[in-house]
Write an enzyme that holds these catalytic residues in place. Structure first.
Site, PDB file in Angstrom:
ATOM      1  N   SER A 284      -9.798   0.292   7.079  1.00 30.67           N
ATOM      2  CA  SER A 284      -9.200   0.082   5.712  1.00 30.67           C
ATOM      3  C   SER A 284      -8.311  -1.279   5.124  1.00 30.67           C
ATOM      4  CB  SER A 284      -7.985   0.939   5.568  1.00 30.67           C
ATOM      5  OG  SER A 284      -9.085   2.720   5.986  1.00 30.67           O
TER       6      SER A 284
ATOM      7  N   SER B  77      -9.246   2.156   2.864  1.00 32.58           N
ATOM      8  CA  SER B  77      -8.621   3.043   2.099  1.00 32.58           C
ATOM      9  C   SER B  77      -7.959   2.024   1.702  1.00 32.58           C
ATOM     10  CB  SER B  77      -8.209   4.287   2.965  1.00 32.58           C
ATOM     11  OG  SER B  77      -7.197   3.236   3.992  1.00 32.58           O
TER      12      SER B  77
ATOM     13  N   LYS C 225       0.388  -1.204   0.101  1.00 28.46           N
ATOM     14  CA  LYS C 225       0.023   0.073   0.181  1.00 28.46           C
ATOM     15  C   LYS C 225       0.787   1.408   0.416  1.00 28.46           C
ATOM     16  CE  LYS C 225      -4.060   1.741   2.680  1.00 28.46           C
ATOM     17  NZ  LYS C 225      -5.140   2.158   3.829  1.00 28.46           N
TER      18      LYS C 225
END
Lengths: 484, 475
Positions: A174, A150, A75
């Site tokens: 997330s 996210s 990420k």
């Protein structure tokens, strides 16, 4: 295109050991998959040259662990030395870190190969990946639907079998919410289990990095690799190294499981509750005790989260001022204050600015007492309530999300909607407990996730039950099919 | 009409003398090439977290104890949020709600009377980076970013500039003595701000306060306070109001000038630093620091006084820490404290000052000074010889006896030899003999001086004196 990356990890490992394949074969296949899935918009930055170089370097080394030579995607809020790290923000569009995050060092030490940096909501603020400066990620199960957020890039990337592994981060859900939306396994470890050094902070007291994988066993293997004490993170907890796969396959008989009444109330879509109930029946028939319980204040966790997370975020994001790194406006400015406000005005997207304003507001003057301190004291109550229940139950279970993945473009006008998506995951961060989302079925072709919440530092029990359910359900979780 | 009474409070920032910075392992240095003692933490790079240097807490506990503070045994850090280019994270990590020490005091002596200056709180924080303003640009040196500081805040109880100076000198002495800080104002390792207001003598309500920032020396603190009191009196006497503002001291004109008007309710949005867990100061930790605490200046003064050492020597000793340590060792060895303090704060200190070195840089040892003092005390050498021997002791390893031998400074103890000299002195100084006959005692002293002169100080003074008196009585 070869299909090695769809194989179970143990089989890939065998082939590497037998010299049937080389790490380079996996890396090249991975980049073929990236090309074939460009439309999903999973990646912000690719690391192709370095990944190929690393794969070649590994040819001279012996295959010393299960993760050796395996491609992984990270990420984009986890810093990688010399590899652009943007947090999906214009603010860091040009930012090349000078150091590796602790988890990245761990990944490198295990000789995994980082293939690129994953799309996400800007600074991890959002739950549908639509706040990214680089655009939304599409859901591999239905490209009109959001991939969640996210860690939307991580969710879609693993779901579409682009990489077998990804690292995400979870502040209010997330990792778990996009895992549920994409039909994969994502774990938010206990707060303090994985070092946050090198994770660009959103809300320091809630953030945790965690593994995102196709299945339960491989999730535990990746957690084995990334956890451990780090003296650069004062909130990192010094625990003896354990093997998180060790209880997988052992009996679940006599386990005691609690379900919060709120988690099965009508705020959750009926299809999702039905699916959870099916799993509950399976568990009951396997001699597991299921009780329904109440948890104080759990229904207020969204406003509590907004106060605590956004207060911390408003402070954590103050460093992006255009002075030392990242975006600086090229407009003429007449004062330092103007440089700050124009740079931040142009560098941050709307959701981030909205959250910084809210966070600044709740810390401002008397508000600090009326909102922030009050929120902290209720957080303590929720913690006590959860820990109290977990003192007599092995796990707490329930759904991960309140709804199925929705259409891209939906809900963007509603500033509260993205928080409500995390209604069932937020309390877990508030208490610092480990929580997993496990795929348990589909509705209208879209995956549904079940959440398993454990005691602090008891991830191993989550893996045990999750592996049992996974085996019983035996779902085909590959969006293009053929995995079962 | 009532009088206007000044009320003064002082804030001191002192850099702590640690090897490393407070939240990273960069070195705590001064005067190094700009931006060479930094890492990603000091620069506030995305993703970094603070660590906590335990030495900082040690020194802060020491400071709190030395300033008679109550310790906050469960303490945390807070974030103070504001934007400024010298603040890399956009917030400063400091202590707002749980300062390490509160309710302390420093005792000063004002015209013979003791007064306690109350310490409101002492808290730990990180230094900002250093801004260097040039014509067109501002340059930033992050070497200073993250150097540990303590801020010491007095209660508004200081009455005038004289008390302010006494307080600062005392505070400086304590921080230096306990090894907490270098307290070099010129290098910025000690910085002073003064808050000054005037109130009506018949009122309890304090007036509007004006802050004078970053005053460059203790004497400038006095000048700026004196000026500010005068300025505020004039403003009030004209019937105008004092405005809450920040001023700076203008050394050239010995006045204060406006920097900025204080905005009401500066909002720093303080909240507990989530990246640093609470710090628990347990008894074991506190006891360990107590044991390491050196004797502080006030105690030292008392004990020196008891030994009969004079005030000038005491002050000289207290101002030079290495010299003071040396003196303490001599006392432990049972050396005459009065004689040794005279030597050490006289010729020795003179030499050190002249060469701008510390006693540790010379070849003087406690044992050698002991030998020297004992010889002087037993009248084996005169004070003149003593000086001569000493001048050789700074840079040789030779013992006192060796120096005496080498320089031919051996004492004349031979009665016959001395007698010959005395006879010569008497013969050459008939005026003094006349004086002696007329009953003037000081002529003996004069004649002794002549004897010492003739022998280059090598005559055994006690023996020579006896022989002289004997000779004189026979005249």
């Amino acid at each position: 295109m070869t299909r090695y990356l769809e194989l179970p990890l143990i089989e890939i490992n065998k082939k590497l050991k037998n010299k049937e394949i080389k790490p380079l074969d996996l890396v090249l296949e991975c980049f073929d998959r990236i090309d074939a899935n460009k439309d999903l918009n999973c990646f912000i930055t690719l690391n192709k040259e370095e990944a190929i170089k690393k794969a070649r370097d590994l040819e001279t080394k012996s295959v010393d662990n299960l993760l050796f030579g395996i491609p992984i995607a990270i990420k984009d809020n986890i810093v990688t030395k010399a590899l652009r790290t943007t947090c999906a923000s214009r603010m860091l569009d040009n930012f090349i870190p000078v150091y590796d995050a602790f988890v990245v060092e761990k990944i490198n030490n295990n000789n995994m190969i980082i293939v690129g940096k994953l799309n996400m909501d800007e600074f991890a603020m959002g739950s549908s990946n639509q706040t990214s400066y680089y655009g939304a990620v599409l859901n591999p199960w239905n490209k009109l639907k959001v991939a969640g957020g996210s860690s939307g890039g991580a969710g879609a990337c693993v779901s579409a079998r682009i990489t077998p592994f990804a690292l995400g981060s979870d502040t209010g859900g997330s990792i778990r919410q996009p895992s549920a939306f994409n039909g994969i396994v994502g774990l938010k470890p206990t707060y303090g289990r994985v070092s946050r050094y090198g994770l660009v902070a959103f809300a320091s007291s809630l953030d945790q990095i965690g593994p995102v994988t196709k299945n339960v066993y491989e999730n535990a293997v990746l957690l084995n690799a990334i956890c451990g004490f780090d003296n650069k993170d004062l909130t990192s907890v010094d625990k003896t190294q354990e093997d998180f796969t060790r209880l997988i396959g052992t009996s679940i008989e006599k386990m005691k499981i609690a379900i919060p009444n709120f988690y099965m109330s009508d705020v959750i879509d009926k299809e999702i509750r039905d699916k959870i109930n099916e799993v509950i029946e399976i568990l009951k028939s396997n001699d597991v005790t299921i009780d329904y319980v109440d948890i104080d204040y759990i229904e207020h966790s969204v406003p509590l989260y907004q106060i605590i997370a956004l207060a911390e975020a408003s402070s954590n994001l103050a460093r992006f001022d255009g002075i030392r790194y990242g975006y600086t406006t090229d407009k003429e400015v007449s004062s330092i204050d103007e440089l700050y406000s124009i740079t931040r005005g142009e560098g941050f997207g709307d959701e981030v600015k909205r959250r910084i304003m809210m966070g600044s507001y709740v810390l401002s003057g008397e508000n600090a007492h009326n909102y922030y301190e009050k929120a902290l004291s209720i957080r303590k109550h929720i913690s006590d309530s959860f820990n109290n229940i977990l003192s007599s139950y092995d796990l707490i279970i329930g759904p991960t999300t309140t709804t199925l993945p929705y259409n891209i473009g939906e809900g963007q006008d509603d500033a509260v909607k993205s928080f409500l998506d995390d209604l069932l995951t937020i309390p877990v961060n508030m208490v610092g407990l480990p929580g997993m989302s496990l795929p348990v079925g589909f509705k209208d072709g879209m995956p549904i996730g079940m959440q398993l919440i454990g005691r602090k530092f008891d991830e191993v029990t989550i893996y045990k039950l999750a592996a049992f359910i996974e085996e019983k359900l035996n779902l085909d979780l590959n969006p293009i099919g053929g995995e079962r | 009409m009532s009088n206007l009474i000044p009320t003064i409070g002082i804030e001191v920032h002192a850099e702590l003398k640690t090897k490393e910075k407070i939240f990273s392992n960069s070195l705590n240095t001064y005067g190094e090439v700009a931006n060479t003692k930094i890492n990603e933490i000091d620069l506030g790079y995305p993703g970094v977290l603070p660590t906590l240097n335990k030495d900082v807490i040690d020194l802060a506990i020491k400071a709190a104890l030395a300033l008679n503070c109550k310790l906050n045994k469960v303490m945390h850090f807070d974030r103070k949020n504001y934007f400024y280019p010298d603040l890399p994270k956009g917030f400063q990590i400091t202590q707002s709600r749980t300062p390490i020490g509160t309710h302390g005091y420093v005792e000063i002596e004002v015209d013979g009377a003791k007064k306690r200056i109350g310490i409101e709180d002492i808290h730990i924080e990180e230094d900002t980076c250093k801004s260097i303003h040039e014509k067109e640009v501002t340059l930033l040196d992050f070497n200073r970013a993250g150097i540990p500081l303590i801020e010491i805040v007095t209660k508004p109880v200081i009455a005038n500039e004289k008390e302010a100076v006494l307080y600062l000198e005392k505070l400086r002495e304590i921080l230096l003595y306990a090894g907490i800080s270098d307290v070099k104002i010129e290098e910025g390792s000690m910085r002073c701000d003064a808050n000054i207001s005037l109130k009506e003598s018949d009122s309890d309500i304090l007036g509007t306060k004006v802050e004078i920032k970053n005053i460059g020396s203790i004497s400038n603190v006095a000048s700026s306070i004196a000026y500010e009191i005068k300025r505020q009196k004039e403003v009030i006497n004209k019937g105008k109001k004092i405005i809450a503002e920040t001023r700076k001291f203008d050394e050239k004109n010995s006045s204060t000038v406006l920097m900025r008007v204080k905005e009401t309710g500066n909002d720093y949005r303080y909240f507990p630093e989530p990246d640093i867990p609470y710090v628990i100061l347990d008894e074991e930790w506190i006891d360990k620091i107590k044991k390491e605490m050196p004797v502080l200046p006030d105690k030292l003064r008392e004990s020196y006084k008891r030994f009969g050492i004079n005030d000038i020597a005491i002050n000289a000793l207290i101002q030079n820490q290495e010299l003071n340590k040396f003196m303490n060792k001599l006392i432990e060895l049972g050396v005459n404290p009065i004689i040794s303090s005279n030597i050490i704060t006289g010729d020795v200190l003179g030499y050190l000052n002249k060469h701008n070195i510390s006693i540790e840089d010379t070849k003087l040892t406690v044992d050698k000074i002991k030998q020297l003092v004992n010889k002087l005390e037993n009248n084996e050498i005169s004070s003149r010889i003593c000086k001569e021997i000493l001048s050789d002791m700074f840079d040789t390893d030779n013992s006192v006896n060796q120096i005496i031998e080498n320089k031919g400074l051996k004492q004349i103890n031979d009665t016959e030899e001395l007698k010959k000299i005395i006879v010569k002195v008497i013969k050459d100084n008939q005026d003094a003999i006349t004086d002696y006959k007329n009953g003037l005692d000081r002529s003996v002293k004069f004649l002794m001086g002549q004897i010492m002169k003739l022998t280059k100080g090598q005559a055994n003074p006690k023996l020579a004196n006896e022989l002289l008196i004997k000779e004189l009585s026979e005249i």
